[in-house]
Design an enzyme around this catalytic site. Structure first.
Site, PDB file in Angstrom:
ATOM      1  N   ASP A  18       0.824  -1.215   0.000  1.00  0.00           N
ATOM      2  CA  ASP A  18       0.000   0.000   0.000  1.00  0.00           C
ATOM      3  C   ASP A  18       0.855   1.260   0.000  1.00  0.00           C
ATOM      4  O   ASP A  18       0.718   2.131  -0.861  1.00  0.00           O
ATOM      5  CB  ASP A  18      -0.931   0.012   1.212  1.00  0.00           C
ATOM      6  N   ARG A  98      -0.837   1.477  16.544  1.00  0.00           N
ATOM      7  CA  ARG A  98      -1.356   2.592  15.759  1.00  0.00           C
ATOM      8  C   ARG A  98      -1.387   3.931  16.504  1.00  0.00           C
ATOM      9  O   ARG A  98      -1.079   4.973  15.906  1.00  0.00           O
ATOM     10  CB  ARG A  98      -2.749   2.268  15.213  1.00  0.00           C
ATOM     11  N   ASP A 127      -7.747   0.561  10.969  1.00  0.00           N
ATOM     12  CA  ASP A 127      -6.561   1.393  11.128  1.00  0.00           C
ATOM     13  C   ASP A 127      -6.778   2.837  10.690  1.00  0.00           C
ATOM     14  O   ASP A 127      -6.154   3.750  11.228  1.00  0.00           O
ATOM     15  CB  ASP A 127      -5.378   0.784  10.373  1.00  0.00           C
ATOM     16  N   SER A 179      -2.021  -9.755   3.373  1.00  0.00           N
ATOM     17  CA  SER A 179      -1.912  -8.472   4.061  1.00  0.00           C
ATOM     18  C   SER A 179      -1.377  -8.769   5.456  1.00  0.00           C
ATOM     19  O   SER A 179      -2.013  -9.485   6.233  1.00  0.00           O
ATOM     20  CB  SER A 179      -3.280  -7.791   4.146  1.00  0.00           C
TER      21      SER A 179
END
Length: 406
Positions: A18, A98, A127, A179
């Site tokens: 990404d 995060r 996220d 992922s």
């Protein structure tokens, strides 16, 4: 803010699929702004290797690596362990990282005079919320760019097409295009064959697991490990004092070798859909287990039971991205107070995916062998009759009313 006015963007950069293609995409679609790539070091180890050269080669002006390991461990993971926070059996690995990454992005963006912050989280996942709530807390007026909510790319296959067309180097292929998210605490696997819950994860396939082995592949002999805690904080492993992040590192090796910490769950995302994931959390699983063993010995019943109830709220708060809130501060204060006497030593046996208690001691133990023994003790068992009469009085009164004998 209009796209043409955005001259400098700070990008949350991992070097994965990404974020690798986001650099050229931002330059194409936002009038060629300067891109400052920011990688949060949360213990992903070798994933940081070669990251600077890759970021610059794909169009970034520089890479900033923010060392966030101890901030994540001491500031978020340990309080969560003290509370016993789990989200539907998930030990919150991605959710732990995060907030500190989002905070670092905000602070670096302000220091660099950036006009916007970009991230690679999808519009389907959790996220995006976690990053953006942290940014709103530490840079409340900052423009946020989420390409997955803007671009025409519809799938990871199309991302790979874009990467190939723009000569973006990748370490994955279409066949290994899971992922993944890795940090000191865990590694997550999503996508490909895992999108169908009917498929068994390929635990024994070479390269699938990265932090350890499946229980089937673990040694035939058990491994013993001893952990010391002070007021709920892990302070030593096998008698050797070290900081919490180093303890987790050592436990990752021991747990991974013995097939500890694998879970396969379908979880309820914040965004409203169910998601299937496989998580590796070897060290964290051991740490949570050891801490709970010591709690059972040292914490009073009412505090422990209330903490178990609050743990659900605490885990959901973290999962939903609300770490930087007054609620977190209040609940963390409770967790710290509840752990005031959680001090002692826990010995565990690790064997083929299992964690087996092998003895717990504490100077603050509430356990009294004299009180509970089946042998002779100084506890007067006759006292129980009066207690039961008082405790059962409401039940008795209710029954008498039904019989019309009140």
């Amino acid at each position: 803010m209009k796209k043409d006015n955005i001259k400098k963007i700070v990008l949350a950069y991992s070097g994965g699929l990404d974020t690798s293609i986001i650099i050229p995409w931002l330059k194409e679609n936002y009038n060629n702004p300067e891109i400052i790539a920011v990688a949060g070091n949360v213990g992903q180890a070798d994933e940081l290797e070669g990251l600077e050269a890759k970021a610059i080669a794909t169009g970034a002006s520089k890479l900033i690596v923010a060392d966030l390991v101890d901030e994540m461990v001491d500031g978020i993971i340990i309080p969560s362990m003290k509370m016993g926070a789990k989200y539907e059996t998930y030990l919150l690995g991605t959710a732990f990282a995060r907030p500190v990454i989002g905070k670092a992005l905000a602070k670096i963006a302000l220091e660099e005079g950036a006009d916007a912050i970009a991230h690679g989280a999808t519009g389907k996942g959790n996220d995006q919320v976690r990053f953006e709530l942290a940014i709103k807390r530490w840079a409340p007026g900052m423009k946020i760019i989420a390409p997955w909510r803007e671009w025409d790319i519809k799938s990871r296959d199309e991302e790979l097409d874009y990467a190939e067309a723009h000569n973006v180097p990748l370490k994955i292929s279409r066949e290994t295009n899971y992922s993944k998210d890795k940090n000191l605490w865990h590694l997550s696997h999503e996508g490909l064959d895992l999108e169908d819950p009917a498929n068994e994860p390929q635990y024994d396939k070479p390269g699938f697991l990265e932090m350890g082995v499946s229980p089937m592949m673990a040694p035939d002999e058990p491994t013993y490990v001893t952990l010391d805690f002070e007021a709920g904080n892990p302070v030593a492993i096998d008698g050797e004092k070290m900081k919490a992040s180093q303890i987790i590192e050592k436990l990752n090796v021991l747990g991974g070798t013995n097939g500890i910490g694998l879970i396969d769950i379908v979880e309820n995302r914040l965004i409203g859909m169910k998601d299937r994931g496989v998580y590796e959390t070897p060290g964290g699983t051991i740490l949570y287990f050891a801490h709970h063993q010591l709690e059972m010995l040292t914490m009073d019943k009412e505090t422990m039971h209330l903490k178990e109830k609050l743990a659900v709220d605490y885990a959901e708060m973290i999962y939903n991205g609300k770490w930087y809130t007054p609620l977190q501060e209040a609940l963390t204060a409770f967790a710290n107070k509840a752990n005031e006497y959680v001090t002692g030593t826990v010995k565990l046996k690790l064997y083929k995916g299992n964690i087996i208690p092998a003895g717990t001691t504490s100077p603050y133990s509430l356990y009294s062998e004299n009180l509970v023994t089946f042998g002779e003790s100084n506890y007067d068992q006759a006292q129980a009759e009066g207690f039961i009469n008082i405790w059962g009085l409401p039940t008795q009164v209710h029954a008498l009313r039904e019989l019309g004998k009140l």
